[in-house]
Design a protein around this motif. Structure first.
Motif, PDB file in Angstrom:
ATOM      1  N   UNK A  12      -7.305  15.330  -2.749  1.00  0.00           N
ATOM      2  CA  UNK A  12      -7.103  15.473  -3.872  1.00  0.00           C
ATOM      3  C   UNK A  12      -8.666  15.089  -4.761  1.00  0.00           C
ATOM      4  N   UNK A  13      -9.466  16.209  -5.384  1.00  0.00           N
ATOM      5  CA  UNK A  13     -10.522  15.783  -5.837  1.00  0.00           C
ATOM      6  C   UNK A  13     -10.418  14.699  -7.177  1.00  0.00           C
ATOM      7  N   UNK A  14     -11.046  13.777  -7.182  1.00  0.00           N
ATOM      8  CA  UNK A  14     -10.913  12.521  -8.138  1.00  0.00           C
ATOM      9  C   UNK A  14      -9.737  11.732  -7.971  1.00  0.00           C
ATOM     10  N   UNK A  15      -9.029  11.830  -6.871  1.00  0.00           N
ATOM     11  CA  UNK A  15      -7.935  11.080  -6.573  1.00  0.00           C
ATOM     12  C   UNK A  15      -8.277   9.581  -6.582  1.00  0.00           C
ATOM     13  N   UNK A  16      -7.450   8.814  -7.310  1.00  0.00           N
ATOM     14  CA  UNK A  16      -7.545   7.185  -7.372  1.00  0.00           C
ATOM     15  C   UNK A  16      -7.470   6.514  -5.870  1.00  0.00           C
ATOM     16  N   UNK A  17      -6.224   7.012  -5.257  1.00  0.00           N
ATOM     17  CA  UNK A  17      -5.817   6.317  -3.877  1.00  0.00           C
ATOM     18  C   UNK A  17      -5.152   5.056  -4.377  1.00  0.00           C
ATOM     19  N   UNK A  18      -4.438   4.521  -3.530  1.00  0.00           N
ATOM     20  CA  UNK A  18      -3.518   3.514  -3.878  1.00  0.00           C
ATOM     21  C   UNK A  18      -4.062   2.094  -4.021  1.00  0.00           C
ATOM     22  N   UNK A  19      -5.220   1.889  -5.047  1.00  0.00           N
ATOM     23  CA  UNK A  19      -5.887   0.826  -5.389  1.00  0.00           C
ATOM     24  C   UNK A  19      -5.087  -0.371  -5.867  1.00  0.00           C
ATOM     25  N   UNK A  20      -3.898  -0.237  -6.545  1.00  0.00           N
ATOM     26  CA  UNK A  20      -2.950  -1.445  -6.928  1.00  0.00           C
ATOM     27  C   UNK A  20      -2.267  -1.766  -5.788  1.00  0.00           C
ATOM     28  N   UNK A  60       0.858  -1.275   0.003  1.00  0.00           N
ATOM     29  CA  UNK A  60      -0.004   0.002   0.222  1.00  0.00           C
ATOM     30  C   UNK A  60       0.867   1.206   0.075  1.00  0.00           C
ATOM     31  N   UNK A  61       2.084   1.380   1.004  1.00  0.00           N
ATOM     32  CA  UNK A  61       2.571   2.369   1.107  1.00  0.00           C
ATOM     33  C   UNK A  61       3.491   2.605  -0.104  1.00  0.00           C
ATOM     34  N   UNK A  62       3.877   1.445  -0.997  1.00  0.00           N
ATOM     35  CA  UNK A  62       4.801   1.794  -2.230  1.00  0.00           C
ATOM     36  C   UNK A  62       3.978   2.181  -3.520  1.00  0.00           C
ATOM     37  N   UNK A  63       2.571   2.071  -3.172  1.00  0.00           N
ATOM     38  CA  UNK A  63       1.771   2.647  -4.221  1.00  0.00           C
ATOM     39  C   UNK A  63       1.919   4.145  -4.439  1.00  0.00           C
ATOM     40  N   UNK A  64       2.235   4.468  -5.848  1.00  0.00           N
ATOM     41  CA  UNK A  64       2.672   6.099  -6.004  1.00  0.00           C
ATOM     42  C   UNK A  64       1.290   7.028  -5.643  1.00  0.00           C
ATOM     43  N   UNK A  65       0.341   6.315  -5.797  1.00  0.00           N
ATOM     44  CA  UNK A  65      -1.045   7.102  -5.240  1.00  0.00           C
ATOM     45  C   UNK A  65      -1.283   7.142  -3.730  1.00  0.00           C
ATOM     46  N   UNK A  66      -0.366   6.461  -2.887  1.00  0.00           N
ATOM     47  CA  UNK A  66      -0.686   6.531  -1.477  1.00  0.00           C
ATOM     48  C   UNK A  66      -0.606   7.866  -0.934  1.00  0.00           C
ATOM     49  N   UNK A  80      -2.165  -5.947  -1.383  1.00  0.00           N
ATOM     50  CA  UNK A  80      -2.509  -6.378   0.049  1.00  0.00           C
ATOM     51  C   UNK A  80      -3.385  -7.255   0.357  1.00  0.00           C
ATOM     52  N   UNK A  81      -4.612  -7.210  -0.507  1.00  0.00           N
ATOM     53  CA  UNK A  81      -5.615  -8.124  -0.420  1.00  0.00           C
ATOM     54  C   UNK A  81      -5.161  -9.420  -1.063  1.00  0.00           C
ATOM     55  N   UNK A  82      -4.427  -9.623  -1.819  1.00  0.00           N
ATOM     56  CA  UNK A  82      -4.087 -10.933  -2.512  1.00  0.00           C
ATOM     57  C   UNK A  82      -3.342 -11.720  -1.654  1.00  0.00           C
ATOM     58  N   UNK A  83      -2.065 -10.878  -0.880  1.00  0.00           N
ATOM     59  CA  UNK A  83      -1.337 -11.558   0.129  1.00  0.00           C
ATOM     60  C   UNK A  83      -1.960 -11.881   1.209  1.00  0.00           C
ATOM     61  N   UNK A  84      -3.069 -11.240   1.854  1.00  0.00           N
ATOM     62  CA  UNK A  84      -3.788 -11.609   2.884  1.00  0.00           C
ATOM     63  C   UNK A  84      -4.675 -12.829   2.750  1.00  0.00           C
TER      64      UNK A  84
END
Length: 383
Positions: free
Chosen positions: A212-220, A198-204, A225-229
């Motif tokens: 930021x309006x319309x920000x994507x957030x750290x979706x990748x 999560x923290x490595x995602x450039x959108x974090x 993280x979900x795949x690992x869990x």
């Protein structure tokens, strides 16, 4: 990006607890006031006897534990809660609340701060004990005078355990399911890898992606993280049975799939559906609370034998997240406190940690027997 809660049941209710003059004092320091708590109720309270069961949800759960009617949205524990289910709402009154720090209606990182913007990275560190304090405050708000049982699985089981150790007189029974007194190094490692993704995602954006309006957030990153869990929620045998080395047809243009293997496509699907309903800052705070939890690192309030509530532990042989050593440690420490304890260990399911959510007849029957409200629970899914 999505706002939270993205979708909720029409049966969702909210309460605002801890007024500014009586804030929640967090165990890690700081305070929170005017905490909004999202909850749902099933069945009816019985004025003649305690029949309320409080259900504590797992890491990414919500207050919507089951359908309220056939046309309702499915809940996350359909096999366990409902009419004729082990937690039988024909006889029991069920309360389930979204946990403090979550993103399904209860105060968390998406909640507005003093400036009106989401708290985001400024949301404070919370503990399992803080979660239990909020649950108990909600029950007082609802006028509850005593519980038939507190039930929880995984992180929800940690909440139920903490409730038992701090406030054993609140309930007649505590059901601790697919859980432990603390995470093993294996569990800590999986959470650490997920948070790093999560923290490595450039959108974090250091956790301030909401500004930021319309920000994507750290979706990748959140998806990884979900795949690992998810690998800690399934057993090696269940992955082999479901997917093996089977390949899928080549992805078409515009398809979100990347890998050729069925197991890879499955994990990619899990990632896509998860990021649509969960917030990365909530994931960081809740996994950290789970990591820090160590139930027996301080004195417990459990009363002496003869006055203690009944405790049932339910575990699964195929569970990787909370294996046999974790369950044995939990049971041994509770026994040292003189707690009347029974342990049902399922050896029939290869599903892994997620077995506690699934149709595992022996386990479901054992839960029904422990609550003793009907003779023969229905062990098929609701329509």
């Amino acid at each position: 990006m999505s706002k939270f809660p993205a979708s909720v049941s029409r049966h969702l209710r909210t309460a605002v607890l801890f007024p500014p003059e009586q804030p929640l004092r967090l165990e890690a320091g700081g305070t929170l006031s005017r905490i909004r708590v999202a909850y749902e109720e099933y069945g009816r309270p019985d004025p003649e006897r305690p029949n309320t069961v409080f259900v504590c949800h797992a890491l990414t759960g919500t207050s919507h534990v089951a359908r309220h009617s056939p046309d309702d949205l499915p809940g996350w524990w359909e096999e366990m809660v409902g009419p004729g289910r082990p937690i039988d709402t024909n006889h029991l009154h069920v309360v389930c609340a979204n946990v403090l720090g979550g993103c399904a209606g209860t105060t968390g990182p998406w909640s507005p701060g003093p400036t009106g913007r989401a708290l985001a990275a400024d949301f404070p560190d919370i503990t399992v004990g803080d979660m239990v304090t909020v649950h108990r405050s909600l029950l007082r708000h609802l006028g509850s005078t005593g519980l038939r049982a507190v039930v929880g699985g995984s992180l929800g089981g940690m909440q139920a355990l903490e409730w038992l150790l701090r406030h054993p007189g609140d309930a007649r029974q505590f059901l601790l399911i697919a859980t432990g007194a603390r995470l093993s190094a294996d569990g800590l490692a999986a959470h650490a890898a997920g948070r790093a993704a999560i923290r490595a995602d450039p959108h974090f954006a250091d956790g301030r992606y909401t500004e930021e309006p319309g920000a994507r957030g750290p979706l990748e990153g959140l998806g990884v993280a979900r795949m690992i869990a998810h690998l800690t929620y399934m057993s090696s045998d269940s992955l082999d049975t479901k997917f093996g080395r089977r390949r899928q047809p080549a992805a078409t243009a515009g398809s979100p799939a990347h890998g050729p293997y069925a197991v890879e496509r499955y994990l990619e699907h899990q990632a896509r559906t998860f990021v649509a309903r969960f917030d990365a800052n909530s994931y960081l705070r809740l996994t950290a609370a789970m990591d820090r939890y160590d139930a027996f690192d301080r004195p417990a309030a459990v009363p002496a034998a003869g006055r203690a509530p009944r405790v049932q532990v339910f575990s699964f042989e195929s569970d990787r997240l909370f294996g046999a050593a974790d369950t044995e440690y939990l049971a041994a420490r509770l026994s040292e406190l003189g707690v009347p304890l029974t342990h049902h260990r399922d050896r029939t399911s290869e599903a892994g940690h997620d077995a506690f959510l699934l149709r595992v007849p022996d386990y479901l029957r054992a839960v029904a027997d422990s609550l003793g409200v009907h003779e023969s629970p229905r062990l098929v899914s609701q329509p």
